[in-house]
Design an enzyme around this catalytic site. Sequence first.
Site, PDB file in Angstrom:
ATOM      1  N   SER A 183       0.782  -1.100  -0.114  1.00  0.00           N
ATOM      2  CA  SER A 183      -0.083   0.148  -0.093  1.00  0.00           C
ATOM      3  C   SER A 183       0.841   1.355   0.008  1.00  0.00           C
ATOM      4  CB  SER A 183      -0.991  -0.004   1.219  1.00  0.00           C
ATOM      5  OG  SER A 183      -1.711   0.912   1.166  1.00  0.00           O
ATOM      6  N   THR A 184       0.726   2.020   1.166  1.00  0.00           N
ATOM      7  CA  THR A 184       1.561   3.292   1.005  1.00  0.00           C
ATOM      8  C   THR A 184       3.237   2.908   1.143  1.00  0.00           C
ATOM      9  OG1 THR A 184      -0.056   4.483   2.554  1.00  0.00           O
ATOM     10  CG2 THR A 184       2.206   5.374   2.487  1.00  0.00           C
ATOM     11  N   HIS A 210      -2.503  -0.973  -3.364  1.00  0.00           N
ATOM     12  CA  HIS A 210      -3.671  -0.056  -3.135  1.00  0.00           C
ATOM     13  C   HIS A 210      -3.497   1.248  -3.795  1.00  0.00           C
ATOM     14  CE1 HIS A 210      -4.356  -2.088   1.031  1.00  0.00           C
ATOM     15  NE2 HIS A 210      -4.693  -3.002   0.056  1.00  0.00           N
ATOM     16  N   MET A 303      -0.156   0.756   5.091  1.00  0.00           N
ATOM     17  CA  MET A 303      -1.024   1.079   6.194  1.00  0.00           C
ATOM     18  C   MET A 303      -1.975  -0.061   6.405  1.00  0.00           C
ATOM     19  SD  MET A 303      -2.090   5.140   6.384  1.00  0.00           S
ATOM     20  CE  MET A 303      -2.696   5.201   4.468  1.00  0.00           C
ATOM     21  N   ASP A 306      -4.120  -5.515   5.765  1.00  0.00           N
ATOM     22  CA  ASP A 306      -4.571  -5.825   4.510  1.00  0.00           C
ATOM     23  C   ASP A 306      -3.745  -7.116   4.135  1.00  0.00           C
ATOM     24  OD1 ASP A 306      -6.426  -6.770   2.551  1.00  0.00           O
ATOM     25  OD2 ASP A 306      -5.490  -5.320   1.144  1.00  0.00           O
TER      26      ASP A 306
END
Length: 363
Positions: A183-184, A210, A303, A306
């Site tokens: 993600s991030t 993401h 973050m 997941d």
Amino acid sequence: MIKVMVVDDSAFMRKMLSDLIEQDGRIQVIATARNGVDALEKISKYNPDVITLDVEMPVMNGIEALKNIMARHPKPVIMVSSTTKEGADTTIQAMEFGAFDFIPKPSGSISLDIYKVQNDLNNKIVHAARTPLKILNKSNENNITTETDPNRLIESTRNFVVRENNNNLPLLDSRMIVAIGTSTGGPKALQKILPEIREDFPAPILIVQHMPKGFTKSLSERLNKLSNITVKEAEDGEILKKGIAYIAPGGYHLKVRGVGTSVVVKLDQSPLMNGHRPSVDTMFYSLAQLKDQDVLAVILTGMGSDGTKGLKVLKESNKTIALAESEATAIVYGMPRAAIESKYVDDVVTLNKVATTIEKYSI
């Protein structure tokens, strides 16, 4: 209190973003700027903790401003981007120059519905403020090792033993699939990992990053140019092939299904999982449905958590080796931490060792 500077050429957007940000009691907007030049003059004066930076501005655009900020006044920067092809390409480029992350303007340069990204924006500001600048700094990204900061390594491996001797790990066969979730900070991590994968890599690679619709296309095109293997957006119905990395399109879950002896991509817009579509958990759940399918699962920076629940199911149903990125290099340690604390991770490695570790388990 986290201090933020909002940079946008539109007075309306500066006001909208400032109002949305200040509704979060943890954050205060201490200054605004109308372009990159104005921002650079104000950074030294106000010393913000985090900067939101519009991509498309006159006088000095977002990319040039970002380069100057990271060179002269290094700060965590969140890009605010339009969802046009040009805006998406520029945003992916910004990740290379040290931007922490980005948020999309839902409906163009003047987004009356910018409130839709309020929670995402404020959460990213909070995480950005906590991120060590040395991890974001592009010039240091290849020099980060587990020895760089022993305290971060100790924290990342607490209650977990990294297996230096891999004799107890299962041997993955030639039908294995590599599945990466992030993600991030993911675009920068993927840009480090994929170009190091050899051209004749013996397995397909599935990637859930993401990102909203439109941005994953630009990401895949950029990574494809940098890599020896083929990197592309996944297409519904295509057969997985060795040496190709398939990135889940924004807005679609990336699943798989068996067709004879082949594995085929299945994209759908079923409900969000953990607030995400695509979701890492969804990809792992789908892989777990394949009979006798070996999997190398990799959890990178991001973050939230997941991927952790899906990893548990995958480990219980398939022959699986799980890797997680060390806290020493993760821009945001949430996803790797959750996976490591689940005790289903077999190996914890710094970003500069992820590609070689994937190669090691794929021979």
